[in-house]
Design an enzyme around this catalytic site. Structure first.
Site, PDB file in Angstrom:
ATOM      1  N   ASP A 119      40.794  23.832  50.926  1.00  0.00           N
ATOM      2  CA  ASP A 119      42.181  24.143  50.693  1.00  0.00           C
ATOM      3  C   ASP A 119      42.997  23.660  51.383  1.00  0.00           C
ATOM      4  OD1 ASP A 119      44.170  25.396  49.748  1.00  0.00           O
ATOM      5  OD2 ASP A 119      43.508  27.147  50.340  1.00  0.00           O
TER       6      ASP A 119
ATOM      7  N   ASN B  98      44.979  32.788  59.233  1.00  0.00           N
ATOM      8  CA  ASN B  98      45.228  34.054  58.616  1.00  0.00           C
ATOM      9  C   ASN B  98      43.585  34.311  58.550  1.00  0.00           C
ATOM     10  OD1 ASN B  98      45.260  36.943  56.695  1.00  0.00           O
ATOM     11  ND2 ASN B  98      43.721  35.180  55.579  1.00  0.00           N
ATOM     12  N   HIS B  99      42.923  32.705  58.235  1.00  0.00           N
ATOM     13  CA  HIS B  99      41.167  33.024  58.140  1.00  0.00           C
ATOM     14  C   HIS B  99      41.230  30.938  59.456  1.00  0.00           C
ATOM     15  CE1 HIS B  99      44.268  31.449  55.038  1.00  0.00           C
ATOM     16  NE2 HIS B  99      43.552  29.951  55.037  1.00  0.00           N
TER      17      HIS B  99
ATOM     18  N   GLN C 129      37.294  30.681  53.626  1.00  0.00           N
ATOM     19  CA  GLN C 129      38.166  30.554  53.901  1.00  0.00           C
ATOM     20  C   GLN C 129      38.606  32.161  54.761  1.00  0.00           C
ATOM     21  OE1 GLN C 129      41.055  29.751  51.501  1.00  0.00           O
ATOM     22  NE2 GLN C 129      42.404  28.025  52.660  1.00  0.00           N
TER      23      GLN C 129
ATOM     24  N   ASP D 218      38.083  35.689  56.481  1.00  0.00           N
ATOM     25  CA  ASP D 218      39.473  36.215  57.391  1.00  0.00           C
ATOM     26  C   ASP D 218      39.482  36.742  58.764  1.00  0.00           C
ATOM     27  OD1 ASP D 218      41.026  35.996  55.115  1.00  0.00           O
ATOM     28  OD2 ASP D 218      42.209  38.099  55.234  1.00  0.00           O
TER      29      ASP D 218
ATOM     30  N   ARG E 297      55.137  26.755  60.663  1.00  0.00           N
ATOM     31  CA  ARG E 297      55.211  27.941  59.714  1.00  0.00           C
ATOM     32  C   ARG E 297      53.991  27.637  59.354  1.00  0.00           C
ATOM     33  NH1 ARG E 297      51.634  27.999  54.964  1.00  0.00           N
ATOM     34  NH2 ARG E 297      52.202  27.779  52.959  1.00  0.00           N
TER      35      ARG E 297
ATOM     36  N   ASP F 162      51.546  30.402  58.336  1.00  0.00           N
ATOM     37  CA  ASP F 162      50.623  30.737  57.022  1.00  0.00           C
ATOM     38  C   ASP F 162      50.172  31.860  56.782  1.00  0.00           C
ATOM     39  OD1 ASP F 162      48.849  28.877  54.589  1.00  0.00           O
ATOM     40  OD2 ASP F 162      47.668  30.312  55.203  1.00  0.00           O
TER      41      ASP F 162
ATOM     42  N   GLU G 208      55.080  31.833  56.282  1.00  0.00           N
ATOM     43  CA  GLU G 208      55.073  32.081  55.000  1.00  0.00           C
ATOM     44  C   GLU G 208      54.482  33.156  54.355  1.00  0.00           C
ATOM     45  OE1 GLU G 208      52.079  30.282  50.805  1.00  0.00           O
ATOM     46  OE2 GLU G 208      51.671  31.066  53.113  1.00  0.00           O
TER      47      GLU G 208
ATOM     48  N   HIS H  16      54.396  22.310  47.910  1.00  0.00           N
ATOM     49  CA  HIS H  16      52.934  22.217  47.850  1.00  0.00           C
ATOM     50  C   HIS H  16      52.010  22.893  46.697  1.00  0.00           C
ATOM     51  CE1 HIS H  16      52.496  24.254  51.491  1.00  0.00           C
ATOM     52  NE2 HIS H  16      50.853  24.460  51.459  1.00  0.00           N
TER      53      HIS H  16
HETATM   54  C1  NOJ Z   1      49.293  29.071  51.745  1.00  0.00           C
HETATM   55  C2  NOJ Z   1      49.471  27.902  51.677  1.00  0.00           C
HETATM   56  O1  NOJ Z   1      51.043  27.386  51.951  1.00  0.00           O
HETATM   57  C3  NOJ Z   1      48.779  27.363  50.906  1.00  0.00           C
HETATM   58  O2  NOJ Z   1      48.170  25.745  50.689  1.00  0.00           O
HETATM   59  C4  NOJ Z   1      46.898  27.921  50.850  1.00  0.00           C
HETATM   60  O3  NOJ Z   1      46.079  27.610  50.194  1.00  0.00           O
HETATM   61  C5  NOJ Z   1      46.935  29.698  51.404  1.00  0.00           C
HETATM   62  N1  NOJ Z   1      48.050  29.654  52.464  1.00  0.00           N
HETATM   63  C6  NOJ Z   1      45.318  29.618  52.505  1.00  0.00           C
HETATM   64  O4  NOJ Z   1      46.057  29.191  53.527  1.00  0.00           O
END
Ligand code: NOJ
Length: 546
Positions: A68, A110-111, A176, A178, A206, A208, A249, A314
């Protein structure tokens, strides 16, 4: 001591920051191996300082199998060897600091990656001390399709693992898993990660995927939930640094914002996902009302908190908080073909192609970005109008390398294209031959020089970051007008979202004396400007004489 008690010594630099986001991997390759790296980024710091940005947000640069794009971390305490070493990171930090640029990094907790040693041990051995780092079930519930974040590639939130003989929870890709944040030992790990990077001088994180931290986890104690964790994270940051910040986020509904900001003792900043969706609806309909309504639904936030406004980043331009019909209007205007859309909820294009390269509209959207209450996020390449590559899968379409010059590979790398980890856009309207930094630096009318100007203007108006803001009614439905006021100074902007030129009258007599500051063209101005004339997609910034 609780974080709230530390508030008095918070440094408020972020209340008026100009943030620029980039992925080290796609910014500048210094050693010709086809992958951007920290030494390359360090070489380009003078460019960024010259542009006037004050803070960088770096996407994950940790060792990762890259399922990812780095958001699957294998080691929280290191740098992906393709991008450099921890030593290169420290050198970069030193040089950024010397130019007054703060650095935010992604905190992805988160993961982990499925390849993280914690998960490897947890799956192998039920008695492993890492087993409870993750969330297991013998009989997981049926997944609600609405909760599946990547519906194009996953059909469940639970994956059966043969070695573990159990299912594990994963909100994102199955690679991924959790983390179990209700486990205090995991929370301790997160605190240590925060402290480690603060010790290396970062200006914050930042964070996530915050809304998923406790999703589907049976929380051990009733009183320990998301809000407590956000306060703990804040304490971990504020107890070590009065400057560092947390930017969450959290694409949530407006009623939920209070959970994230708390009383100024949780997250310092949130991305304005909600207002952004309303902004795109307003742009598609060429009507100010949806944006005005979106902003009016924002609660008042604590003085130490801030919104981060953005246009694109992104990921997909998510439209999940709009109705099906509203989403349809945005698709129709900006992403009419199915391959321009993704996950049934968003757009996988950069802004200039969405607007057919229309310079007037591109400026209009970025002028709004800089004028809206909060602070702006620029994504690398925005300042030169980079495009997308829809032939690439999924979100890779908007993750192509920075275009520096007319040289091969846009000056990003000297490696042959087959060795690039991400391919440069090398043909068409958005190819590096036509869109690049060097050419735009030579051209006084370029978008790059326009960004220079608007960043300078934005920095001269701290009332946008600090002030009270007001939406001003006008006699033109296509014109969005608002004013930000702070310490007896005020800036007023008008944006015409339609192609029809117009004259607009503000329905308030508080703004009779306006001084022209900036606009899409030189307008004939006087002390009494009303009605204000605006060209097709025109915009104007004024100082209000009190
Ligand atoms: C948010 C990120 O901006 C995104 O690119 C990602 O796939 C997910 N979180 C999982 O980490």
């Amino acid at each position: 001591m609780r974080a709230s008690e530390k508030m008095a010594i918070q440094n408020f630099w972020y209340k008026n920051a100009i943030i620029y986001s980039l992925d080290v991997e796609t910014f500048m390759d210094s050693n010709g191996d086809g992958v951007g790296d920290f030494p390359g980024l360090t070489q380009r710091l003078d460019y960024l300082a010259g542009l006037g940005i004050t803070c960088l947000w770096l996407h994950p640069f940790y060792p990762s199998p890259n399922r990812d794009d780095g958001y699957d971390v294998m080691d929280y305490y290191n740098v992906d060897s393709r991008l450099g070493t921890l030593g290169d990171f420290v050198e970069f930090m030193h040089e950024a600091k010397a130019r007054g640029i703060g650095v935010l990094i992604d905190l992805v907790v988160n993961h982990t990656s499925i390849q993280h040693p914690w998960f490897q041990s947890a799956r192998r051995d039920q008695a492993s001390k890492y087993r409870d780092y993750y969330i297991w079930s013998d009989n997981p519930p049926q997944s609600d399709p609405a909760e599946i974040i990547f519906p194009d590639e996953e059909d469940s939130l639970w994956e059966y693992d043969e070695q573990a003989d159990a299912y594990y929870l994963h909100h994102f890709y199955k690679e991924q898993p959790d983390l179990n944040i209700s486990n205090p030992v995991v929370r301790d790990e997160i605190r240590k990660i925060i402290h480690f990077w603060l010790a290396l001088g970062v200006a914050g994180f930042r964070v996530d995927a915050v809304p998923h931290f406790f999703d589907n986890i049976e929380v051990l104690a009733e009183q320990y939930q998301l809000d407590s964790f956000l306060e703990d994270m804040r304490e971990a940051v504020s107890s070590r640094s009065s400057e560092a910040v947390l930017l969450a986020e959290a694409n949530v509904e407006s009623e939920a914002f209070a959970t994230y900001f708390g009383e100024g003792d949780r997250m310092h900043m949130l991305f304005s996902f909600f207002a952004n969706q309303k902004k795109f609806l307003a742009l598609a309909q060429k009507q100010a009302a949806p944006l005005a309504e979106g902003l009016q639904q924002l609660p008042e936030i604590p003085r130490s908190c801030q919104w981060l406004n953005f246009v694109r980043h992104h990921d997909e331009l998510t439209l999940d908080q709009l109705s099906e019909a509203e989403r349809g209007k945005i698709y129709e205007a900006f992403a009419p073909e199915e391959h321009m859309q993704i996950f049934g909820r968003g757009v996988r294009r950069r802004l200039p192609p969405m607007l057919n390269g229309d310079r007037r509209r591109i400026e209009l959207v970025y002028s709004l970005l800089f004028a809206l209450p909060g602070i702006p996020l620029i994504r690398y390449g925005d300042e030169i109008g980079m495009g997308d590559d829809l032939s690439l899968p999924g979100r890779d379409s908007v993750r192509t390398p920075m275009q520096w010059s007319e040289k091969p590979n846009g000056g990003f790398s000297t490696a042959a294209p087959e060795h690039h980890s991400k391919s440069v856009i090398s043909s068409g309207e958005y190819g590096y031959q036509k869109v690049n930094v060097t050419a735009q630096q030579r051209d006084a009318d370029s978008l790059l020089n326009w960004f220079d100007q608007i960043i300078r203007i934005r920095k001269q108006h701290p009332e946008i970051g600090w002030g009270k803001w007001k939406i001003i009614e006008t006699d033109q439905p296509s014109v969005f007008a608002h004013c930000c006021e702070w310490k007896n100074k005020a800036v007023l902007t008008v944006h015409n979202l339609s192609e029809q030129a117009c004259t607009v009258t503000l329905k308030s007599d508080a703004y009779d004396h306006l001084i022209d500051l900036f606009g899409d063209r030189p307008y004939k101005s006087s002390q009494h400007l009303q009605p204000i004339s605006l060209q097709s997609y025109g915009y104007r910034w004024f100082r209000v004489e009190q």
